[in-house]
Design a protein around this motif. Structure first.
Motif, PDB file in Angstrom:
ATOM      1  N   LEU A 162       0.825  -1.210   0.000  1.00  7.55           N
ATOM      2  CA  LEU A 162       0.000   0.000   0.000  1.00  7.55           C
ATOM      3  C   LEU A 162       0.857   1.257   0.000  1.00  7.55           C
ATOM      4  O   LEU A 162       0.601   2.207  -0.744  1.00  7.55           O
ATOM      5  N   VAL A 163       1.888   1.266   0.844  1.00 11.90           N
ATOM      6  CA  VAL A 163       2.713   2.470   0.989  1.00 11.90           C
ATOM      7  C   VAL A 163       3.732   2.581  -0.149  1.00 11.90           C
ATOM      8  O   VAL A 163       3.962   3.666  -0.681  1.00 11.90           O
ATOM      9  N   ALA A 164       4.369   1.475  -0.494  1.00  9.41           N
ATOM     10  CA  ALA A 164       5.250   1.340  -1.671  1.00  9.41           C
ATOM     11  C   ALA A 164       6.599   2.043  -1.524  1.00  9.41           C
ATOM     12  O   ALA A 164       7.638   1.454  -1.789  1.00  9.41           O
ATOM     13  N   ARG A 165       6.629   3.300  -1.103  1.00  5.42           N
ATOM     14  CA  ARG A 165       7.880   4.060  -1.074  1.00  5.42           C
ATOM     15  C   ARG A 165       8.676   3.746   0.191  1.00  5.42           C
ATOM     16  O   ARG A 165       8.100   3.652   1.284  1.00  5.42           O
ATOM     17  N   PRO A 166      10.000   3.603   0.073  1.00  4.81           N
ATOM     18  CA  PRO A 166      10.818   3.127   1.204  1.00  4.81           C
ATOM     19  C   PRO A 166      10.673   3.944   2.491  1.00  4.81           C
ATOM     20  O   PRO A 166      10.459   3.370   3.564  1.00  4.81           O
ATOM     21  N   TRP A 167      10.814   5.287   2.407  1.00  5.01           N
ATOM     22  CA  TRP A 167      10.786   6.074   3.647  1.00  5.01           C
ATOM     23  C   TRP A 167       9.422   6.019   4.338  1.00  5.01           C
ATOM     24  O   TRP A 167       9.346   5.781   5.552  1.00  5.01           O
ATOM     25  N   PRO A 168       8.289   6.205   3.621  1.00  5.20           N
ATOM     26  CA  PRO A 168       6.990   6.029   4.279  1.00  5.20           C
ATOM     27  C   PRO A 168       6.782   4.621   4.821  1.00  5.20           C
ATOM     28  O   PRO A 168       6.128   4.440   5.856  1.00  5.20           O
ATOM     29  N   VAL A 169       7.339   3.610   4.138  1.00  4.96           N
ATOM     30  CA  VAL A 169       7.245   2.246   4.654  1.00  4.96           C
ATOM     31  C   VAL A 169       7.962   2.134   5.996  1.00  4.96           C
ATOM     32  O   VAL A 169       7.456   1.514   6.944  1.00  4.96           O
ATOM     33  N   VAL A 170       9.148   2.732   6.092  1.00 10.10           N
ATOM     34  CA  VAL A 170       9.911   2.698   7.342  1.00 10.10           C
ATOM     35  C   VAL A 170       9.115   3.355   8.469  1.00 10.10           C
ATOM     36  O   VAL A 170       9.038   2.826   9.590  1.00 10.10           O
ATOM     37  N   LYS A 171       8.484   4.507   8.183  1.00  9.15           N
ATOM     38  CA  LYS A 171       7.704   5.197   9.213  1.00  9.15           C
ATOM     39  C   LYS A 171       6.509   4.365   9.642  1.00  9.15           C
ATOM     40  O   LYS A 171       6.199   4.257  10.840  1.00  9.15           O
ATOM     41  N   ALA A 172       5.813   3.786   8.667  1.00 14.70           N
ATOM     42  CA  ALA A 172       4.640   2.967   8.995  1.00 14.70           C
ATOM     43  C   ALA A 172       5.050   1.724   9.790  1.00 14.70           C
ATOM     44  O   ALA A 172       4.385   1.345  10.761  1.00 14.70           O
ATOM     45  N   ALA A 173       6.152   1.089   9.374  1.00 16.74           N
ATOM     46  CA  ALA A 173       6.623  -0.111  10.071  1.00 16.74           C
ATOM     47  C   ALA A 173       7.058   0.224  11.500  1.00 16.74           C
ATOM     48  O   ALA A 173       6.812  -0.548  12.435  1.00 16.74           O
ATOM     49  N   THR A 174       7.692   1.390  11.677  1.00 17.01           N
ATOM     50  CA  THR A 174       8.096   1.823  13.005  1.00 17.01           C
ATOM     51  C   THR A 174       6.880   2.048  13.900  1.00 17.01           C
ATOM     52  O   THR A 174       6.859   1.647  15.071  1.00 17.01           O
ATOM     53  N   ALA A 175       5.834   2.684  13.343  1.00 15.99           N
ATOM     54  CA  ALA A 175       4.604   2.906  14.109  1.00 15.99           C
ATOM     55  C   ALA A 175       3.960   1.579  14.502  1.00 15.99           C
ATOM     56  O   ALA A 175       3.488   1.407  15.637  1.00 15.99           O
ATOM     57  N   PHE A 176       3.952   0.620  13.573  1.00  8.14           N
ATOM     58  CA  PHE A 176       3.390  -0.701  13.852  1.00  8.14           C
ATOM     59  C   PHE A 176       4.174  -1.390  14.964  1.00  8.14           C
ATOM     60  O   PHE A 176       3.605  -1.972  15.888  1.00  8.14           O
ATOM     61  N   THR A 177       5.501  -1.274  14.911  1.00 12.91           N
ATOM     62  CA  THR A 177       6.358  -1.905  15.918  1.00 12.91           C
ATOM     63  C   THR A 177       6.155  -1.287  17.293  1.00 12.91           C
ATOM     64  O   THR A 177       6.021  -2.001  18.299  1.00 12.91           O
ATOM     65  N   VAL A 178       6.148   0.049  17.354  1.00 11.73           N
ATOM     66  CA  VAL A 178       5.958   0.725  18.633  1.00 11.73           C
ATOM     67  C   VAL A 178       4.617   0.326  19.245  1.00 11.73           C
ATOM     68  O   VAL A 178       4.522   0.027  20.448  1.00 11.73           O
ATOM     69  N   ALA A 179       3.576   0.283  18.410  1.00 14.59           N
ATOM     70  CA  ALA A 179       2.241  -0.030  18.908  1.00 14.59           C
ATOM     71  C   ALA A 179       2.151  -1.456  19.446  1.00 14.59           C
ATOM     72  O   ALA A 179       1.682  -1.684  20.568  1.00 14.59           O
ATOM     73  N   HIS A 180       2.634  -2.444  18.655  1.00 13.84           N
ATOM     74  CA  HIS A 180       2.495  -3.814  19.159  1.00 13.84           C
ATOM     75  C   HIS A 180       3.441  -4.084  20.324  1.00 13.84           C
ATOM     76  O   HIS A 180       3.173  -4.942  21.164  1.00 13.84           O
ATOM     77  N   SER A 181       4.545  -3.312  20.422  1.00 13.54           N
ATOM     78  CA  SER A 181       5.434  -3.445  21.579  1.00 13.54           C
ATOM     79  C   SER A 181       4.738  -2.973  22.850  1.00 13.54           C
ATOM     80  O   SER A 181       4.854  -3.607  23.916  1.00 13.54           O
ATOM     81  N   LEU A 182       4.000  -1.866  22.747  1.00 16.65           N
ATOM     82  CA  LEU A 182       3.273  -1.345  23.905  1.00 16.65           C
ATOM     83  C   LEU A 182       2.223  -2.335  24.385  1.00 16.65           C
ATOM     84  O   LEU A 182       2.114  -2.630  25.585  1.00 16.65           O
ATOM     85  N   THR A 183       1.443  -2.856  23.442  1.00 17.95           N
ATOM     86  CA  THR A 183       0.389  -3.801  23.822  1.00 17.95           C
ATOM     87  C   THR A 183       0.974  -5.086  24.381  1.00 17.95           C
ATOM     88  O   THR A 183       0.488  -5.620  25.381  1.00 17.95           O
ATOM     89  N   LEU A 184       1.999  -5.596  23.724  1.00 14.67           N
ATOM     90  CA  LEU A 184       2.624  -6.839  24.166  1.00 14.67           C
ATOM     91  C   LEU A 184       3.147  -6.706  25.590  1.00 14.67           C
ATOM     92  O   LEU A 184       2.929  -7.586  26.437  1.00 14.67           O
ATOM     93  N   ALA A 185       3.827  -5.594  25.878  1.00 15.83           N
ATOM     94  CA  ALA A 185       4.362  -5.380  27.220  1.00 15.83           C
ATOM     95  C   ALA A 185       3.236  -5.232  28.237  1.00 15.83           C
ATOM     96  O   ALA A 185       3.293  -5.802  29.335  1.00 15.83           O
TER      97      ALA A 185
END
Length: 323
Positions: free
Chosen positions: A167-190
């Protein structure tokens, strides 16, 4: 006919690809006092009829005292037994003899007054040797591997990440989206692991399937300016909170080593992130290769991938609602 064949293959594929099926055998071997040990284990069941209680293999010189106790848990059998060992257990092997296919087992060994040892057993290595002095990074390494395997074999998380990258396709927006996904699931997991919050697993699995369908629909809209295309990191963060509950459910099945919870939690999450980065890199590279060497089929391949993700997500959604 090509489209129909592709959809039929995906429907057949979706059935056995049960998502979030990280349900390994869990074995606990704890020293009570002197030569007395406590053994407990959880054995996942493939069906209600499969109710034979299997027994872990013990180090040489160790034997069960009496018959093991047996309890029935959700989709699992739980066994418990007292164990007497003649001499020290260091250098002995403990394992699970019934591993098959891609099944695995987690063994936790807790000698009194000494560091906890955690091992992952596979069909290639169905036993673990008890160390006299375990490595300081042993828990970190074991749970990191479990995290990587979970994201690579957890089909629902895998499809969500792939859909997000497409969906995002472009590298930098992908990195930002992936970082947001990681931060979010890290918070819930903890939060879930530490007992701050929690949700029932069945509704969580339904909503995870719904998140995949949502991204597939956004992909099917093409280049239209939707919320997911304008603010992909927001969508990734919101759904990341939800997927964190799924990761927590998987980690709850495995269990955390007592006294090593922070190390296990952080290393598991790092493993999930490493697996996620592998997926993102693979999808971006594949798309770049298609753009370079076969640009005429790029849109057709994207459309096939979109419908593949959507059909699989919809199948899981219906299956989980029905369950």
């Amino acid at each position: 006919m090509r489209w129909l064949a592709a959809l039929l293959v995906l429907l057949l594929f979706a059935g056995p690809a049960a998502a979030d099926e990280l349900r390994p055998v869990s074995i606990q071997f704890e020293q009570a006092a002197g030569q007395q040990w406590r053994l407990s284990w959880k054995q996942p069941l493939s069906s209600p009829a499969d109710d034979e209680l299997l027994v872990p293999t013990l180090p040489r010189g160790c034997r069960m005292v009496g018959q093991p106790a047996r309890d029935l848990a959700a989709l699992a059998l739980v066994g418990r037994a007292e164990v007497a060992c003649a001499g020290r257990v260091e250098g002995g092997e403990i394992g699970w003899p019934a591993l098959a296919g891609n099944a695995d087992a987690i063994v936790r060994i807790a000698p009194a007054g000494r560091p906890v040892q955690v091992y992952r057993l596979t069909t290639e290595a169905p036993t673990a040797r008890i160390a006299a002095k375990p490595e300081s990074l042993q828990v970190w390494r074991s749970y990191f591997r479990i995290g990587v395997i979970h994201i690579l074999e957890g089909w629902d998380h895998l499809l969500f990440v792939i859909a997000l990258v497409l969906l995002v396709a472009r590298p930098w927006p992908v990195v930002k989206a992936a970082t947001a996904f990681t931060v979010a699931h890290s918070l819930t997991l903890a939060a879930v692991t530490l007992g701050v919050t929690g949700l029932p697993q069945r509704p969580v699995e339904v909503l995870i399937a719904l998140s995949i369908v949502f991204l597939a629909v956004e992909l099917a809209k093409g280049e239209r300016e939707t919320l997911a295309r304008r603010l992909p990191w927001v969508v990734a963060f919101v759904f990341g909170l939800l997927h964190g509950f799924g990761f927590a459910g998987a980690l709850r099945e495995i269990g955390l080593p007592e006294g090593e919870v922070p190390a296990a939690l952080v290393s598991f999450n790092l493993g999930v992130e490493a697996g996620q980065l592998l997926i993102i890199a693979a999808v971006l590279c594949l798309r770049a290769l298609v753009e370079r060497f076969a640009p005429t089929v790029e849109q057709a391949m994207l459309r096939i991938a979109t419908y593949a993700i959507g059909v699989t997500g919809a199948f899981w959604l219906i299956e989980r609602i029905a369950a």
